[in-house]
Write an enzyme that holds these catalytic residues in place. Structure first.
Site, PDB file in Angstrom:
ATOM      1  N   PRO A   4       3.222 -38.550  14.377  1.00 53.00           N
ATOM      2  CA  PRO A   4       4.038 -37.611  13.630  1.00 53.00           C
ATOM      3  C   PRO A   4       3.248 -37.097  12.155  1.00 53.00           C
ATOM      4  O   PRO A   4       2.551 -37.869  11.520  1.00 53.00           O
ATOM      5  CB  PRO A   4       5.285 -38.320  13.167  1.00 53.00           C
ATOM      6  N   ASN A   5       3.558 -35.736  12.085  1.00 58.78           N
ATOM      7  CA  ASN A   5       3.197 -35.161  10.749  1.00 58.78           C
ATOM      8  C   ASN A   5       1.356 -35.049  10.885  1.00 58.78           C
ATOM      9  O   ASN A   5       0.908 -34.266   9.791  1.00 58.78           O
ATOM     10  CB  ASN A   5       3.536 -35.867   9.518  1.00 58.78           C
ATOM     11  N   ARG A  31      -1.021 -31.581   4.067  1.00 55.13           N
ATOM     12  CA  ARG A  31      -0.238 -32.694   3.807  1.00 55.13           C
ATOM     13  C   ARG A  31      -0.949 -33.742   2.973  1.00 55.13           C
ATOM     14  O   ARG A  31      -2.004 -34.248   3.326  1.00 55.13           O
ATOM     15  CB  ARG A  31       0.149 -33.595   4.911  1.00 55.13           C
ATOM     16  N   TYR A  86      -4.938 -37.781   2.389  1.00 55.13           N
ATOM     17  CA  TYR A  86      -5.423 -37.537   3.831  1.00 55.13           C
ATOM     18  C   TYR A  86      -6.582 -36.864   3.931  1.00 55.13           C
ATOM     19  O   TYR A  86      -6.970 -36.518   5.069  1.00 55.13           O
ATOM     20  CB  TYR A  86      -4.425 -36.887   4.799  1.00 55.13           C
ATOM     21  N   ASN A 116      -3.653 -42.743  16.350  1.00 55.39           N
ATOM     22  CA  ASN A 116      -3.074 -42.893  14.921  1.00 55.39           C
ATOM     23  C   ASN A 116      -1.808 -42.685  15.000  1.00 55.39           C
ATOM     24  O   ASN A 116      -1.338 -41.311  15.245  1.00 55.39           O
ATOM     25  CB  ASN A 116      -4.158 -41.868  14.061  1.00 55.39           C
ATOM     26  N   ALA A 163       3.548 -42.761  10.805  1.00 54.74           N
ATOM     27  CA  ALA A 163       4.538 -43.552  10.521  1.00 54.74           C
ATOM     28  C   ALA A 163       5.071 -44.640  11.610  1.00 54.74           C
ATOM     29  O   ALA A 163       5.580 -45.643  11.227  1.00 54.74           O
ATOM     30  CB  ALA A 163       5.680 -42.792   9.736  1.00 54.74           C
ATOM     31  N   GLU A 192      -6.387 -48.893  16.928  1.00 49.58           N
ATOM     32  CA  GLU A 192      -5.605 -48.130  15.751  1.00 49.58           C
ATOM     33  C   GLU A 192      -6.635 -47.619  14.821  1.00 49.58           C
ATOM     34  O   GLU A 192      -7.558 -48.131  14.665  1.00 49.58           O
ATOM     35  CB  GLU A 192      -4.851 -49.278  15.317  1.00 49.58           C
ATOM     36  N   HIS A 239      -6.674 -45.151  11.249  1.00 49.10           N
ATOM     37  CA  HIS A 239      -6.040 -44.541  10.066  1.00 49.10           C
ATOM     38  C   HIS A 239      -6.985 -43.933   9.340  1.00 49.10           C
ATOM     39  O   HIS A 239      -7.951 -44.363   9.031  1.00 49.10           O
ATOM     40  CB  HIS A 239      -5.176 -45.662   9.424  1.00 49.10           C
ATOM     41  N   SER A 241      -6.323 -43.242   5.924  1.00 50.04           N
ATOM     42  CA  SER A 241      -6.070 -43.855   4.553  1.00 50.04           C
ATOM     43  C   SER A 241      -6.107 -45.385   5.001  1.00 50.04           C
ATOM     44  O   SER A 241      -6.134 -45.885   6.151  1.00 50.04           O
ATOM     45  CB  SER A 241      -4.807 -43.414   3.819  1.00 50.04           C
ATOM     46  N   ARG A 283      -1.438 -49.012   0.287  1.00 44.07           N
ATOM     47  CA  ARG A 283      -0.336 -48.170  -0.051  1.00 44.07           C
ATOM     48  C   ARG A 283       1.081 -48.854  -0.077  1.00 44.07           C
ATOM     49  O   ARG A 283       0.926 -50.038  -0.512  1.00 44.07           O
ATOM     50  CB  ARG A 283      -0.274 -46.916   1.014  1.00 44.07           C
TER      51      ARG A 283
END
Length: 144
Positions: free
Chosen positions: A11-12, A19, A24, A76, A79, A100, A102, A104, A109
């Site tokens: 998502p996103n 974004r 990112y 990726n 969320a 996996e 990412h 960031s 975070r």
């Protein structure tokens, strides 16, 4: 086993470049796909890159990767990384290795991002290097 590597984005991630660029970066998902295509060709691999804002699509695509004999899945999950037991179970239910990815580093975070259900089931995790996280994951997949 085929030379196809599925690159699944949650998502996103369709909004990359727009974004929160301070987190990112400014590269779009299409930019990252181009980088991956170039490197995959050098490694003798093919990329099947997809994005969905829907958890079930990601699960279906992991099952598909298993069914087609894909070499690996780079995931990726956005969320969903921190919330999805279903993705965790899907990773554990297939023989295809999942890495996996990412952009960031979730551990630097918010506290809710420190738990990764994806990472608990994945072969390995690469995070914090921006778009290079995908390239590093592709390199790892090539060596599996």
């Amino acid at each position: 086993m085929s030379n196809i590597v599925y690159v699944l984005n949650g998502p996103n991630l369709n909004l990359l470049g727009l974004r929160e660029p301070e987190i990112y970066g400014t590269q779009t998902l299409d930019d990252i796909a181009g980088l991956l295509e170039d490197r995959a060709q050098e490694l003798g691999l093919e990329i099947d890159m997809r994005q969905s804002n829907h958890e079930g699509h990601l699960i279906d695509w992991m099952h598909e990767a298993q069914g087609t004999g894909a070499k690996a899945v780079l995931l990726n999950a956005g969320a969903y990384t921190h919330t999805s037991v279903a993705l965790h179970d899907a990773i554990k239910s297939i023989r295809t290795p999942v890495i996996e990815v990412h952009l960031s580093n979730p551990h630097t975070r918010e506290a809710f991002r420190h738990t990764s259900y994806v990472g608990m089931a994945a072969k390995g995790s690469i995070a914090g290097f921006g778009a290079n996280s995908y390239l590093l994951a592709l390199e790892a997949a090539a060596r599996l």
